[in-house]
Design a protein around this motif. Structure first.
Motif, mmCIF file in Angstrom:
data_model
loop_
_atom_site.group_PDB
_atom_site.id
_atom_site.type_symbol
_atom_site.label_atom_id
_atom_site.label_comp_id
_atom_site.label_asym_id
_atom_site.label_seq_id
_atom_site.Cartn_x
_atom_site.Cartn_y
_atom_site.Cartn_z
ATOM 1 N N TRP A 77 -43.916 45.305 6.372
ATOM 2 C CA TRP A 77 -43.072 46.480 6.260
ATOM 3 C C TRP A 77 -43.822 47.740 6.679
ATOM 4 O O TRP A 77 -45.044 47.809 6.604
ATOM 5 C CB TRP A 77 -42.475 46.606 4.866
ATOM 6 C CG TRP A 77 -43.349 47.040 3.738
ATOM 7 C CD1 TRP A 77 -44.190 46.261 2.990
ATOM 8 C CD2 TRP A 77 -43.433 48.370 3.182
ATOM 9 N NE1 TRP A 77 -44.790 47.007 2.012
ATOM 10 C CE2 TRP A 77 -44.352 48.308 2.096
ATOM 11 C CE3 TRP A 77 -42.820 49.582 3.464
ATOM 12 C CZ2 TRP A 77 -44.673 49.421 1.323
ATOM 13 C CZ3 TRP A 77 -43.128 50.700 2.702
ATOM 14 C CH2 TRP A 77 -44.044 50.609 1.651
ATOM 15 N N VAL A 78 -43.047 48.693 7.153
ATOM 16 C CA VAL A 78 -43.572 49.920 7.743
ATOM 17 C C VAL A 78 -43.119 51.108 6.906
ATOM 18 O O VAL A 78 -41.932 51.231 6.586
ATOM 19 C CB VAL A 78 -43.069 50.098 9.193
ATOM 20 C CG1 VAL A 78 -43.584 51.402 9.792
ATOM 21 C CG2 VAL A 78 -43.454 48.903 10.048
ATOM 22 N N LEU A 79 -44.055 51.981 6.572
ATOM 23 C CA LEU A 79 -43.731 53.253 5.921
ATOM 24 C C LEU A 79 -43.831 54.359 6.963
ATOM 25 O O LEU A 79 -44.899 54.564 7.557
ATOM 26 C CB LEU A 79 -44.686 53.525 4.767
ATOM 27 C CG LEU A 79 -44.518 54.884 4.069
ATOM 28 C CD1 LEU A 79 -43.134 55.005 3.430
ATOM 29 C CD2 LEU A 79 -45.613 55.092 3.026
ATOM 30 N N THR A 122 -42.964 63.648 -0.871
ATOM 31 C CA THR A 122 -44.396 63.364 -0.826
ATOM 32 C C THR A 122 -44.796 62.473 -1.992
ATOM 33 O O THR A 122 -45.542 61.503 -1.824
ATOM 34 C CB THR A 122 -45.197 64.674 -0.836
ATOM 35 O OG1 THR A 122 -44.833 65.460 0.308
ATOM 36 C CG2 THR A 122 -46.696 64.402 -0.801
ATOM 37 N N GLY A 123 -44.262 62.780 -3.173
ATOM 38 C CA GLY A 123 -44.525 61.920 -4.322
ATOM 39 C C GLY A 123 -43.933 60.540 -4.159
ATOM 40 O O GLY A 123 -44.548 59.532 -4.544
ATOM 41 N N LEU A 124 -42.751 60.467 -3.571
ATOM 42 C CA LEU A 124 -42.113 59.178 -3.320
ATOM 43 C C LEU A 124 -42.962 58.336 -2.371
ATOM 44 O O LEU A 124 -43.166 57.136 -2.594
ATOM 45 C CB LEU A 124 -40.712 59.397 -2.739
ATOM 46 C CG LEU A 124 -39.928 58.163 -2.305
ATOM 47 C CD1 LEU A 124 -39.722 57.209 -3.479
ATOM 48 C CD2 LEU A 124 -38.579 58.582 -1.709
ATOM 49 N N ALA A 125 -43.456 58.950 -1.302
ATOM 50 C CA ALA A 125 -44.299 58.220 -0.347
ATOM 51 C C ALA A 125 -45.563 57.712 -1.025
ATOM 52 O O ALA A 125 -45.985 56.565 -0.793
ATOM 53 C CB ALA A 125 -44.656 59.127 0.827
ATOM 54 N N ASN A 145 -38.063 54.655 6.121
ATOM 55 C CA ASN A 145 -38.205 55.960 6.769
ATOM 56 C C ASN A 145 -37.696 57.028 5.804
ATOM 57 O O ASN A 145 -36.568 56.941 5.313
ATOM 58 C CB ASN A 145 -37.407 55.951 8.072
ATOM 59 C CG ASN A 145 -37.385 57.289 8.775
ATOM 60 O OD1 ASN A 145 -36.840 58.261 8.273
ATOM 61 N ND2 ASN A 145 -37.942 57.326 9.977
ATOM 62 N N LEU A 146 -38.511 58.024 5.527
ATOM 63 C CA LEU A 146 -38.198 59.012 4.499
ATOM 64 C C LEU A 146 -37.498 60.253 5.043
ATOM 65 O O LEU A 146 -37.564 61.314 4.432
ATOM 66 C CB LEU A 146 -39.482 59.437 3.771
ATOM 67 C CG LEU A 146 -40.283 58.332 3.084
ATOM 68 C CD1 LEU A 146 -41.411 58.931 2.262
ATOM 69 C CD2 LEU A 146 -39.400 57.466 2.206
ATOM 70 N N ALA A 187 -47.933 48.629 7.748
ATOM 71 C CA ALA A 187 -48.255 49.719 8.662
ATOM 72 C C ALA A 187 -47.725 51.034 8.123
ATOM 73 O O ALA A 187 -46.646 51.076 7.524
ATOM 74 C CB ALA A 187 -47.661 49.449 10.048
ATOM 75 N N VAL A 188 -48.491 52.083 8.336
ATOM 76 C CA VAL A 188 -48.019 53.451 8.136
ATOM 77 C C VAL A 188 -47.997 54.105 9.507
ATOM 78 O O VAL A 188 -49.005 54.075 10.227
ATOM 79 C CB VAL A 188 -48.932 54.246 7.183
ATOM 80 C CG1 VAL A 188 -48.453 55.695 7.075
ATOM 81 C CG2 VAL A 188 -48.989 53.591 5.815
#
Length: 284
Positions: free
Chosen positions: A98-100, A112-115, A72-73, A125-126
Motif C-alpha cells: 500500500w501507498v501513502l 498531518t496527524g492522520l498521516a 491519498n490524503l 511506499a510513501v
C-alpha cells in the motif's frame, strides 16, 4: 559514500512494465474527489485497473483482496479517515502493498496527524512532493496546498528518515528522488529524470502517480523496482505527451495515450535512471 552494486536497472523497469501488462493488477484507491476519474483513466491506460472503494464499511475488507492500495490524503473527512485507517491496517495484516500519498501534510494540522497515525501500519511506499516528504519526516518544509516549495533533492534526508516506517520513499519534482533497498538489502538511492513541465498544469497527475505506484508494487519483485518503474513510466509518457501537445488540454489526452503506448522497448530507450551516493550507515 555508498556504492550500489545491485540497484534497479532499466531492464528491471522494463520487466516490471511487462508484468503489469500481463497481470493487470487491481488497485484499491482511497483518493480525493478531484483525482478519482483521472486516476482511474491513468491506471487503465497504463495497464492496470482501479476500484474506488473508500467507505468505512468496505475499505478494510477490500484491502485484503486488492493487488495494491493507494491512500491519498487530498480531501479527507471524518468518514474517509476511518476508511483510511481500516484499509491501511487490513493491507498491513494481509501483506497487500500500500501507498501513502501525504497530500497537504505539513500545511494542515489534522491531516498531518492522520498521516502520522497511518505510518504505524507501515506503508510499502510513501510518495509525495518534496515539501510533503520533509514535513512527514518532521523536518519542517514549506507546503503550499498540494504544491511544493522545496526541491526534490532537498527531501532525500527526510526520505531516508521515513524508511523507519516504509519500505521505499519518493519525492517528486522536475527530477524524482527515490530511496529504498536493492535486491541484496542495501540502502539505495535513485534519481529519475524526464517528465514534463506540463504535468503540474493538469490536475491529478501526482495523485495518479500514487495509484500507478500501487499497481507496480503488486507485480514487481521488490518495492524499489516497483516504485522506480512507476516513476519512469510517468516520466517517459509525459515527455512523449509534451512532444504531441500544445497546451494542458491536449497534453492530458496525449499523456493518457502515451501511458498506453509506452512499452518495454520504449522504457529501455528513453528512461533516465541513475544511482545516488548515500551515507554508508543504513537506515532501519
Amino acid at each position: 559514500m555508498s556504492t550500489t552494486t545491485n540497484a534497479p536497472t532499466v531492464d528491471d523497469l522494463a520487466s516490471a512494465l511487462e508484468a503489469l501488462r500481463a497481470r493487470v493488477p487491481l488497485v484499491q484507491s482511497l483518493t480525493n474527489i478531484v483525482s478519482a476519474n483521472f486516476l482511474t483513466n491513468v491506471l487503465l491506460a497504463a495497464g492496470a485497473s482501479n476500484a474506488h472503494i473508500d467507505n468505512a464499511h468496505e475499505a478494510g475488507e477490500f484491502a485484503r483482496i486488492a493487488g495494491g492500495v493507494l491512500i491519498n490524503l487530498g480531501t479527507p473527512d471524518d468518514g474517509t479517515a476511518v476508511a483510511f485507517t481500516r484499509a491501511a491496517e487490513a493491507a498491513h495484516e494481509a501483506g497487500t502493498p500500500w501507498v501513502l500519498d501525504p497530500v497537504g501534510v505539513g500545511g494542515l494540522s489534522w491531516r498531518t496527524g492522520l498521516a502520522a497515525d497511518l505510518l504505524k501500519f507501515r506503508p510499502t511506499a510513501v510518495r509525495g512532493n518534496a515539501s510533503e516528504i520533509i514535513a512527514l519526516a518532521g523536518l519542517g518544509g514549506d507546503t503550499r496546498g498540494v504544491d511544493s516549495a522545496d526541491e526534490a533533492a532537498a527531501a532525500v534526508p527526510a526520505a531516508l528518515a521515513l524508511l523507519e516506517h516504509a519500505d521505499v520513499v519518493s519525492a517528486s519534482g522536475p527530477v524524482d528522488y527515490l530511496v529504498g533497498r536493492d535486491r541484496d538489502g542495501h540502502l539505495t538511492g535513485l534519481r529519475i529524470a524526464g517528465g514534463s513541465a506540463m504535468l503540474p498544469r493538469v490536475t491529478s497527475t501526482g495523485c495518479s502517480l500514487g495509484g500507478l505506484v500501487a499497481a507496480y508494487l503488486a507485480v514487481a519483485p521488490t518495492p524499489l523496482i516497483g516504485l522506480a518503474a512507476a516513476h519512469a513510466h510517468v516520466a517517459v509518457a509525459a515527455e512523449i505527451a509534451e512532444e504531441n501537445s500544445t497546451g494542458p488540454g491536449s497534453f492530458a489526452v496525449a499523456y493518457l495515450d502515451a501511458l498506453f503506448t509506452v512499452d518495454a522497448a520504449t522504457l529501455r530507450a528513453r528512461a533516465r535512471i541513475d544511482t545516488l551516493d548515500l551515507p554508508t550507515k543504513d537506515a532501519h
